[in-house]
Enzyme design. Structure first.
Site, short mmCIF file in Angstrom:
data_model
loop_
_atom_site.label_atom_id
_atom_site.label_comp_id
_atom_site.label_asym_id
_atom_site.label_seq_id
_atom_site.Cartn_x
_atom_site.Cartn_y
_atom_site.Cartn_z
N ARG A 76 0.82 -1.22 0.00
CA ARG A 76 0.00 0.00 0.00
C ARG A 76 0.85 1.27 0.00
O ARG A 76 0.45 2.27 -0.59
CB ARG A 76 -0.94 0.00 1.20
N LYS A 110 -20.01 -14.84 2.58
CA LYS A 110 -21.45 -14.66 2.79
C LYS A 110 -22.23 -14.07 1.63
O LYS A 110 -21.77 -13.13 0.98
CB LYS A 110 -21.67 -13.77 4.01
N GLY A 119 -10.45 -7.65 -0.19
CA GLY A 119 -9.33 -7.77 0.74
C GLY A 119 -8.81 -9.19 0.85
O GLY A 119 -7.59 -9.43 0.78
N GLY A 154 -13.42 -2.95 0.52
CA GLY A 154 -14.81 -2.49 0.55
C GLY A 154 -15.11 -1.48 -0.55
O GLY A 154 -16.18 -1.50 -1.16
P1 ADP Z 1 -13.16 -10.66 -0.09
O1 ADP Z 1 -12.53 -9.97 1.11
O2 ADP Z 1 -12.11 -11.05 -1.10
O3 ADP Z 1 -14.30 -9.89 -0.68
P2 ADP Z 1 -14.83 -12.27 1.63
O4 ADP Z 1 -14.51 -11.39 2.77
O5 ADP Z 1 -16.20 -12.22 1.09
O6 ADP Z 1 -13.76 -12.06 0.43
O7 ADP Z 1 -14.62 -13.80 2.06
C1 ADP Z 1 -13.37 -14.33 2.41
C2 ADP Z 1 -13.55 -15.50 3.34
O8 ADP Z 1 -14.45 -16.48 2.79
C3 ADP Z 1 -12.25 -16.24 3.58
O9 ADP Z 1 -11.84 -15.99 4.90
C4 ADP Z 1 -12.61 -17.70 3.34
O10 ADP Z 1 -12.08 -18.56 4.33
C5 ADP Z 1 -14.12 -17.69 3.39
N1 ADP Z 1 -14.69 -18.85 2.69
C6 ADP Z 1 -14.49 -19.22 1.42
N2 ADP Z 1 -15.13 -20.38 1.16
C7 ADP Z 1 -15.72 -20.77 2.31
C8 ADP Z 1 -16.50 -21.91 2.69
N3 ADP Z 1 -16.78 -22.88 1.83
N4 ADP Z 1 -16.94 -21.96 3.97
C9 ADP Z 1 -16.65 -20.99 4.84
N5 ADP Z 1 -15.92 -19.89 4.55
C10 ADP Z 1 -15.45 -19.79 3.29
MG MG Z 2 -13.15 -9.82 3.17
#
Ligand code: ADP
Ligand code: MG
Length: 406
Positions: A37, A200, A357, A381
């Site tokens: 960063r 989620k 992230g 975000g």
């Molecule tokens: P980003 O930050 O890239 O937008 P998210 O915050 O939405 O991604 O999600 C990241 C998390 O999702 C990771 O910590 C990962 O462990 C979790 N994850 C991925 N697949 C699963 C799963 N099948 N069950 C539970 N958690 C999961």
């Molecule tokens: Mg995340």
């Protein structure tokens, strides 16, 4: 289109307030564990310094909640910035706004940098206090927002301050993020495949809905997958499921059908008997998850299918890990997809944008260079909100570029 620092001709001797995002990860001793960063801000800072501007830089770090907290001091950032900017003089003051800061800003030499303390030490930062914003504005005559990662927040240093500045423009990092993300929200090259994973449905639903208007294919993976499966009556055992979102999931599938978007949900999954790195695991069809098991990754057939989809695409957006990549035993889906997108991009067959992230953390953990993609967004975000089609306050507040004449 927003004005950028390249639209301003004369920087010499100008006092410039630059908002950067130096929110780097640190270990328990305050050592910076990854300075990406900070390095990403160097093009903007060098551009200004080389043109003789007097550069005053502010940033947040962590969440000190409006109080001074030594743990979140920018002192270690100042040290790193000095090294990275050498031989440019970098002066650091452990105050955000004070008579000492005002005096230093007034006497700052052209071509040098003054870094102030963590803006979130001030209660007025997150509340976007008018007086605090005015105080910041009094330090300079030009405002540069380069902190894309904080642009979705209307805070004093990202938004409020701009109202008191005659000239407010985007820095080079901010401009790069806007250009890359706009290229996939406005007229992306088709076929366009979005791969959305992560934990989620609730945090991604607006992005998913918005994507239905622009993509041809939408892959849903990660933890969200199981809510989509269960919403269609498939038992998913102890997999992560958001009961409140079955209806949302069904509606999204209906909308996709209406809009002719192909949705791909995994056909097989790697299941575990516990949410642990060392859990027992096996590969099953998504329709065969036993009651006491949980899906933690996509399976090999799904990986092959998604690779094919990538190879049929000219634009690929990837947000959200496809499994619990933090456990190496469940990182295969994430690794395979990351590799496939990188290879297809390097071969010159697609343009690829990564955001989120944890997605960025995942490729880093897997040792995959961000250079292999067209663009890896530094804003977690903020990049998601941009992809949702929302306007980000830290961007909206900047001066508009003149429309091209024709
Ligand atoms: P980003 O930050 O890239 O937008 P998210 O915050 O939405 O991604 O999600 C990241 C998390 O999702 C990771 O910590 C990962 O462990 C979790 N994850 C991925 N697949 C699963 C799963 N099948 N069950 C539970 N958690 C999961
Ligand atoms: Mg995340």
């Amino acid at each position: 289109m927003k004005k950028t620092i390249q639209d301003i001709v004369d920087w010499h001797n100008k006092r410039v307030l630059v908002r950067e995002d130096f929110n780097v990860p640190q270990d328990e001793h305050g050592n910076i564990t990854n300075d990406t960063r900070i390095r990403e801000t160097l093009p903007t800072l060098k551009y200004l310094v080389e043109r003789g501007a007097r550069v005053i830089v502010v940033s947040h770090l962590g969440r000190p909640k409006g109080k001074v907290d030594a743990k979140y001091s920018l002192a270690p950032i100042a040290e790193r910035l000095k090294k990275l900017m050498a031989p440019t003089p970098v002066l650091y003051i452990d105050k955000v706004f004070s008579p000492e800061v005002q005096a230093a800003a007034d006497t700052l030499k052209p071509g040098s940098i003054l870094l102030l303390e963590n803006v979130r030490f001030e209660p007025g930062e997150e509340s976007n206090d008018r007086q605090f914003a005015q105080n910041l504005a009094s330090l300079a005559e030009i405002y540069v927002n380069d902190a894309f990662g904080a642009a979705h927040r209307a805070h004093a240093s990202t938004e409020g301050v701009a109202h008191f500045m005659p000239v407010k423009v985007a820095g080079l990092l901010m401009a790069k993020e806007i250009a890359a993300l706009s290229s996939i929200t406005v007229k992306p090259e088709k076929p366009y495949t979005a791969i959305i994973g992560g934990s989620k449905v609730s945090t991604k639903i607006t992005v998913l809905e918005h994507l239905l208007d622009v993509v041809d294919n939408l892959v849903i993976g990660g933890g969200m997958l199981y809510t989509f499966l269960k919403a269609q009556g498939i038992d998913v055992g102890k997999s992560l499921v958001e009961d409140a979102h079955f209806e949302t999931a069904r509606q999204l599938l209906d909308k996709a059908a209406e809009k002719n978007v192909l949705i791909y949900l995994a056909s097989d999954t790697v299941i575990a008997d516990a949410f642990q790195a060392e859990a027992n695991k096996k590969v099953v069809l998504v329709t065969d998850i036993p009651p006491d098991w949980m899906g933690l990754d996509i399976g090999p057939d799904s990986i092959e299918h998604i690779k094919q989809m990538i190879r049929n695409s000219k634009t690929v957006l990837w947000n959200g890990p496809l499994g619990v990549f933090e456990f190496p035993a469940f990182a295969n889906g994430t690794r395979a997809v990351a590799e496939a997108i990188a290879e297809w991009t390097e071969a010159g067959f697609c343009k690829s944008i990564l955001g989120g992230g944890d997605t960025v953390a995942a490729i880093e953990q897997l040792g995959i260079s961000p250079e292999r993609y067209t663009h890896v967004s530094t804003g977690g975000g903020a990049s998601l909100e941009f992809l949702e089609g929302r306007s980000l306050p830290g961007i909206t507040v900047l001066d508009n570029a003149l429309a091209p004449a024709h």
